[in-house]
Design a protein around this motif. Sequence first.
Motif, short mmCIF file in Angstrom:
data_model
loop_
_atom_site.label_atom_id
_atom_site.label_comp_id
_atom_site.label_asym_id
_atom_site.label_seq_id
_atom_site.Cartn_x
_atom_site.Cartn_y
_atom_site.Cartn_z
N LYS B 113 21.11 2.43 37.73
CA LYS B 113 22.00 2.75 38.85
C LYS B 113 21.21 2.70 40.18
N ARG B 114 20.03 3.33 40.16
CA ARG B 114 19.23 3.38 41.39
C ARG B 114 18.73 1.98 41.78
N ILE B 115 18.39 1.20 40.77
CA ILE B 115 17.89 -0.15 41.07
C ILE B 115 18.97 -0.93 41.83
N MET B 116 20.20 -0.84 41.33
CA MET B 116 21.28 -1.58 41.99
C MET B 116 21.49 -1.07 43.42
N LYS B 121 20.73 -2.24 49.13
CA LYS B 121 20.18 -1.84 50.42
C LYS B 121 19.33 -2.97 51.02
N PHE B 122 18.60 -3.66 50.17
CA PHE B 122 17.73 -4.75 50.64
C PHE B 122 18.42 -6.12 50.53
N ALA B 140 10.02 -10.50 47.04
CA ALA B 140 9.17 -9.90 46.00
C ALA B 140 8.56 -8.60 46.53
N GLN B 141 8.21 -8.60 47.81
CA GLN B 141 7.61 -7.40 48.39
C GLN B 141 8.61 -6.25 48.42
N LYS B 142 9.87 -6.61 48.64
CA LYS B 142 10.91 -5.57 48.62
C LYS B 142 11.06 -5.00 47.21
N GLU B 176 13.38 2.31 56.20
CA GLU B 176 13.50 2.92 54.88
C GLU B 176 12.41 3.98 54.66
N ILE B 177 11.22 3.70 55.16
CA ILE B 177 10.12 4.66 55.00
C ILE B 177 10.45 5.95 55.76
N ARG B 178 10.96 5.77 56.98
CA ARG B 178 11.36 6.93 57.80
C ARG B 178 12.41 7.75 57.07
#
Lengths: 397, 311
Positions: B113-116, B121-122, B140-142, B176-178
């Motif tokens: 669920k979280r992966i999706m 989001k990305f 790939a970095q995402k 996203e980090i923030r």
Amino acid sequence: MKLTWKIAKWEFTRNFTNKQFLIGLLLTPIIMLLFAGVPQLISKLDKPQQEVFYVIDEISEFGQLVEAATDTNLKFVPYQGEQAELDELVLEEEATGYFILNQAFLKTGQVQVHTAEKKVVFKELQGLLSNLLQGLRVQEIGIKQEQVAYLTSPALLSSVQIGGESNGDQSNRIGVSIALAGIVLFLIFTSGAMLLQSALQEKQDRMAEIILSSVSSDNLMQGKIIGHFLLGISQLVLWLSIGLPAAWYFLDIPIFEMISLGQLPILIFFALTGYLLFAALFVGIGSTMTDMQSASNTQGMVFMLPMLGFIFVGPVISNPNGLAAQIGTFFPLTSPTITILRLGLAEVPTWELVVAAITLLVTTLLVIKAAAKLFRVGMLMYGKSASAAEMWKWMRY
Amino acid sequence: MNNTLDVKNINKTYNGVKVINDISFAVKAGEIMGIMGPNGAGKTTTIRMIMGITAPDQGELHFFLNGESRNRIPQASVGYLPEERGLYKEAKVMEILLFLSGLKGLDKVIARKRIMEWLEKFQLADKANSKVQQLSKGMAQKVQFIASVLHQPALVVLDEPFSGLDPVSQDIFKQEIRQLADEGMSILISSHQMNLVEEICNRIFIINKGEKVLYGPLQDIKAQYGSYQVNIIAEQEIPELTQSPLVQSFQRLGKKWSLVLKDNTAPAKFLATIPPGAPIDELSVARISLHDIFVRIAKGGSSDEINLENR
């Protein structure tokens, strides 16, 4: 341990669902069948050429000669004419050659075969003419064919071990022993190669660090070893489930009766420990390399180590309890295959089995420990393969 | 604010060379802490020691995560995006994320669920079943970033998260980090791109040649190192400006003069001191950047070290 299993499961499923692996899985038996079957097929297609000989028969035995040549590749053509013309005829008709059966042949047994080409092997022809000559001389002397056969029959030897098995069973047993040792070696080689590839892939894909932030290097190494062992086993099981019944059915070798249940635990111990020993060795060394091309001599030699067992196979078969067999059993790198081979061939003294088992186990544990140290450092090293001196340093660290 | 991670006096030597020399810092709960320095400064080595991939020769690490205090890294509670990035090229995005979150102990159903959610989001939701080798480098970095935060760790360590990203993707990452920090996650970022990190970090630790250069809240550091820099293009020195009591230091590069104003000096106050008719071709005023601070300190050597931790 949970993490080890997760890694093992990942390694197993990732490879088992890999196209290359599946193709190899299916293609290998097909290729093996091809290798076994094609030469036979070719030999059937490529029947030996018929050899045609003209015969000048001065003793009226041509009929007997033709009768004797029924199932051979020899064809005889009677000739009544001048020998000088026959030379030309042989060359014209592309026949093999000609010879003359006359009184001199009966007396001396000598025949001159005139051939079109320089090199002709007369083995079959010689057999035929010898039989003809013998028959004619037997008639001449006046003894019966049966008496001749009785006189000339050779001594037939066969050995039966006291309270043991017959000759035929023993040769089957040797075959099965070699096959079992071969299977262990095969497992070591295929799984070992895959393990090595997997360690290299991990480095090339730059995954080592991310995995090592979740599991310890020991877990990763163990998981890889177990995963590839399961992969190798399932490959074997699939092939043997086709191969064994086939061998049993077609070759009539009672394979299942050959493996005594009492020896099975010993067999499994040596096979498993042997696999572990080489798997640890391969994965440890694999982690110190960048790719296959960059393998140094030291690293390359390590991959040849499982082959060491071959040195002992000949001597062990000829004398399963001899000195060579004992050395092969005690030396940890050859112990797994040689002990399994010996178990099939003869009764191995218990003390030898115990010593071999302890030596193998201790060596395996030491190698695993050293490999884990190499793996810990090697997996995080990119760009260059480690030198022997570096590896030694890491192992002592 | 409680500390999530305490790094105390760690040292590391490789082949007789001291690559990390007595470094100490902390990461507080819910903050973004930046560890910065030029290439080869010792950032990755420090991070690898924190991640338990290598061990410090001396010094201690303390983790205070989810109410527990430990000396060894609780791997399941920490996320990691290594500098040496990679993914199994043959594996599918969903498979690899499930595997990596599985190693962190995340339940498969929750993980899926979280992966999706993250992929959406990305804008990578349509790539869930694509093989990694079909992804662009940025994609790939995402995916790697998702792998480091999927199990909602209390602490996430991102080693050079912005390198190789285009400006648009860099902005997405920063955002996203923030967001993750706002949700209470402690974040340790390493980077040599100081301008990117100074935009999002609460505190920073600057390292050079394995040694501490600067450590403290970003604002304090900037205040300490002069708030403003005045750049002047002039043929010759204007002593009224370079020798002004409002100027802490100056540098000359050809016709370019860089003047760093003293702490708490308002730019207008300085500008009012410029003599009429001063031979100035151009003049600009800017806040001093972290980059400039670092360059100045690095050139000045470690004697410039300051510690603003308790300010």
